[in-house]
Design an enzyme around this catalytic site. Structure first.
Site, PDB file in Angstrom:
ATOM      1  N   SER A  16      43.619  50.409  41.032  1.00  0.00           N
ATOM      2  CA  SER A  16      44.457  50.684  42.208  1.00  0.00           C
ATOM      3  C   SER A  16      44.167  49.667  43.317  1.00  0.00           C
ATOM      4  O   SER A  16      44.972  49.488  44.223  1.00  0.00           O
ATOM      5  CB  SER A  16      44.236  52.125  42.701  1.00  0.00           C
ATOM      6  OG  SER A  16      42.876  52.481  42.661  1.00  0.00           O
TER       7      SER A  16
ATOM      8  N   ARG B 122      28.634  47.117  38.472  1.00  0.00           N
ATOM      9  CA  ARG B 122      29.241  48.152  39.306  1.00  0.00           C
ATOM     10  C   ARG B 122      30.386  48.824  38.556  1.00  0.00           C
ATOM     11  O   ARG B 122      30.842  48.348  37.517  1.00  0.00           O
ATOM     12  CB  ARG B 122      29.713  47.566  40.645  1.00  0.00           C
ATOM     13  CG  ARG B 122      30.656  46.379  40.533  1.00  0.00           C
ATOM     14  CD  ARG B 122      31.100  45.891  41.931  1.00  0.00           C
ATOM     15  NE  ARG B 122      31.875  44.667  41.840  1.00  0.00           N
ATOM     16  CZ  ARG B 122      31.434  43.461  42.195  1.00  0.00           C
ATOM     17  NH1 ARG B 122      30.220  43.308  42.663  1.00  0.00           N
ATOM     18  NH2 ARG B 122      32.223  42.391  42.064  1.00  0.00           N
TER      19      ARG B 122
ATOM     20  N   ASP C 266      36.125  42.751  32.461  1.00  0.00           N
ATOM     21  CA  ASP C 266      36.032  41.869  33.626  1.00  0.00           C
ATOM     22  C   ASP C 266      35.633  40.451  33.219  1.00  0.00           C
ATOM     23  O   ASP C 266      34.904  40.260  32.236  1.00  0.00           O
ATOM     24  CB  ASP C 266      35.006  42.446  34.616  1.00  0.00           C
ATOM     25  CG  ASP C 266      35.134  41.828  35.998  1.00  0.00           C
ATOM     26  OD1 ASP C 266      36.235  41.359  36.336  1.00  0.00           O
ATOM     27  OD2 ASP C 266      34.131  41.821  36.731  1.00  0.00           O
TER      28      ASP C 266
ATOM     29  N   HIS D 244      43.800  35.995  31.851  1.00  0.00           N
ATOM     30  CA  HIS D 244      44.349  37.313  31.507  1.00  0.00           C
ATOM     31  C   HIS D 244      45.037  37.261  30.142  1.00  0.00           C
ATOM     32  O   HIS D 244      44.904  38.178  29.336  1.00  0.00           O
ATOM     33  CB  HIS D 244      45.334  37.792  32.578  1.00  0.00           C
ATOM     34  CG  HIS D 244      44.696  37.982  33.932  1.00  0.00           C
ATOM     35  ND1 HIS D 244      43.494  38.628  34.097  1.00  0.00           N
ATOM     36  CD2 HIS D 244      45.093  37.610  35.179  1.00  0.00           C
ATOM     37  CE1 HIS D 244      43.184  38.642  35.393  1.00  0.00           C
ATOM     38  NE2 HIS D 244      44.134  38.023  36.065  1.00  0.00           N
TER      39      HIS D 244
ATOM     40  N   LEU E  85      42.991  56.788  16.460  1.00  0.00           N
ATOM     41  CA  LEU E  85      42.279  56.396  17.681  1.00  0.00           C
ATOM     42  C   LEU E  85      43.151  56.690  18.891  1.00  0.00           C
ATOM     43  O   LEU E  85      44.349  56.395  18.874  1.00  0.00           O
ATOM     44  CB  LEU E  85      41.986  54.881  17.633  1.00  0.00           C
ATOM     45  CG  LEU E  85      41.434  54.240  18.912  1.00  0.00           C
ATOM     46  CD1 LEU E  85      40.000  54.698  19.183  1.00  0.00           C
ATOM     47  CD2 LEU E  85      41.462  52.697  18.804  1.00  0.00           C
TER      48      LEU E  85
HETATM   49  C1  IPE Z   1      37.656  45.996  37.807  1.00  0.00           C
HETATM   50  O1  IPE Z   1      37.426  44.640  37.934  1.00  0.00           O
HETATM   51  C2  IPE Z   1      39.087  46.253  37.442  1.00  0.00           C
HETATM   52  C3  IPE Z   1      39.488  45.881  36.080  1.00  0.00           C
HETATM   53  C4  IPE Z   1      38.737  45.345  35.169  1.00  0.00           C
HETATM   54  C5  IPE Z   1      40.863  46.186  35.766  1.00  0.00           C
HETATM   55  P1  IPE Z   1      37.542  43.901  39.347  1.00  0.00           P
HETATM   56  O2  IPE Z   1      37.341  42.465  39.070  1.00  0.00           O
HETATM   57  O3  IPE Z   1      38.808  44.272  40.035  1.00  0.00           O
HETATM   58  O4  IPE Z   1      36.329  44.512  40.165  1.00  0.00           O
HETATM   59  P2  IPE Z   1      35.573  43.975  41.455  1.00  0.00           P
HETATM   60  O5  IPE Z   1      36.625  43.611  42.455  1.00  0.00           O
HETATM   61  O6  IPE Z   1      34.780  42.777  41.037  1.00  0.00           O
HETATM   62  O7  IPE Z   1      34.689  45.102  41.878  1.00  0.00           O
HETATM   63  C1  IPE Z   2      39.475  41.422  34.975  1.00  0.00           C
HETATM   64  O1  IPE Z   2      39.185  40.081  35.170  1.00  0.00           O
HETATM   65  C2  IPE Z   2      40.953  41.672  34.790  1.00  0.00           C
HETATM   66  C3  IPE Z   2      41.604  42.382  35.903  1.00  0.00           C
HETATM   67  C4  IPE Z   2      41.001  42.843  36.963  1.00  0.00           C
HETATM   68  C5  IPE Z   2      43.038  42.548  35.794  1.00  0.00           C
HETATM   69  P1  IPE Z   2      39.164  39.448  36.627  1.00  0.00           P
HETATM   70  O2  IPE Z   2      40.542  38.952  36.932  1.00  0.00           O
HETATM   71  O3  IPE Z   2      38.616  40.389  37.607  1.00  0.00           O
HETATM   72  O4  IPE Z   2      38.207  38.221  36.410  1.00  0.00           O
HETATM   73  P2  IPE Z   2      37.061  37.710  37.395  1.00  0.00           P
HETATM   74  O5  IPE Z   2      36.160  38.875  37.671  1.00  0.00           O
HETATM   75  O6  IPE Z   2      37.726  37.228  38.638  1.00  0.00           O
HETATM   76  O7  IPE Z   2      36.388  36.626  36.635  1.00  0.00           O
HETATM   77 MG    MG Z   3      36.744  40.778  38.264  1.00  0.00          MG
END
Ligand code: IPE
Ligand code: IPE
Ligand code: MG
Length: 246
Positions: free
Chosen positions: A64, A192, A18, A35, A129
């Site tokens: 999802s 979380r 994240d 990304h 792995l």
């Molecule tokens: C969790 O991150 C999903 C991935 C890392 C793929 P999110 O950014 O979607 O989670 P929330 O929305 O902050 O809970």
């Molecule tokens: C996690 O990074 C990657 C995916 C959920 C695909 P985020 O895109 O959620 O990045 P933040 O949390 O908004 O910084």
């Molecule tokens: Mg995020």
């Protein structure tokens, strides 16, 4: 016979990758830039697990719930997955990495599905792995699909409904054939689970870091493992029982 695994080293590490969006925003760039930058951290994590002889690495790449994001971001992510599959699979294969895509794969477009299945087939015999990439994955979806499969087994007369318990349900959940998750890492500062593995993390140790995913390197992962090595895993036992056993 191989020696027993050192309990201070996790056999299975799972990561909620994240913070890509915030990483990009801090640079005045669109979220997709973050990304793309996150791909390097994925390579670092794979390399790290290979060096430390970790058996399984499970990465949360697309939940999802991530379909709720703006079309532009979802489109950029799909494009990125496609290009990453073309670019990275050869290297993973040469490093003996077995790739699994985990989640509801049928919703992806044909180009992506073809490449995901080809990657799984190509690397299926590798043993260094297990790399599980969770896409269109949700922990609740996983439990529901396992329940559906066990119900079908009951319908076929293979299992009496009264005998359904944790042991008979477990084989239907994703990652059942791999060791239980020992360590769950979440980068990006949120504390979380966001519907990542639910069943599989029942006794995982949790490690949270404020570092944003694109900034994760081998040193950051080493810190998570050092921290894991200090934990006393009790699995419901009393502390004194653990002290006696070690
Ligand atoms: C969790 O991150 C999903 C991935 C890392 C793929 P999110 O950014 O979607 O989670 P929330 O929305 O902050 O809970
Ligand atoms: C996690 O990074 C990657 C995916 C959920 C695909 P985020 O895109 O959620 O990045 P933040 O949390 O908004 O910084
Ligand atoms: Mg995020």
């Amino acid at each position: 016979m191989s020696p027993p695994a050192d309990p201070r080293t996790p056999r299975h590490v799972a990561i909620v990758m994240d913070g890509n969006g915030r990483w990009a925003r801090r640079r005045g760039q669109p979220r997709s830039f973050g990304h793309r930058a996150g791909q390097k951290a994925v390579r670092e994590a794979v390399e790290f697990c290979l060096r430390r002889k970790i058996e399984s690495l499970t990465l949360f790449a697309f939940s999802s719930e991530n379909w709720k994001r703006p079309d532009e971001e979802v489109g950029a992510l799909m494009e990125l997955f496609l290009r990453a599959l073309d670019k990275e699979v050869e290297e993973l294969h040469s490093n003996e990495v077995r790739v699994h895509f985990v989640g509801g794969l049928s919703v992806f477009n044909e180009a992506l599905r073809t490449r995901m299945h080809a990657a799984m087939e190509k690397t299926g015999g590798n043993r260094a792995l297990d790399l599980n990439v969770c896409v269109n994955y949700g922990g609740r979806w996983d439990i529901a699909q396992a329940a559906r499969k066990v119900a079908q087994a009951v319908q076929r007369g293979e299992l009496p409904a009264e005998s359904i318990d944790e042991t008979s349900l477990a084989p239907f959940l994703c990652l059942a054939e791999q060791p239980a998750v020992d360590l769950l890492i979440r980068t990006g500062g949120e504390h979380r689970i966001s519907n990542f593995l639910l069943w599989q993390i029942a006794y995982a140790e949790l490690y949270f870091t404020d570092v944003l995913w694109p900034d994760v390197d081998q040193d950051e992962l080493a810190r998570a493992l050092d921290n894991f090595a200090q934990r006393e895993r009790r699995f419901g036992n009393a502390g004194a029982q653990i002290a006696r056993a070690s």
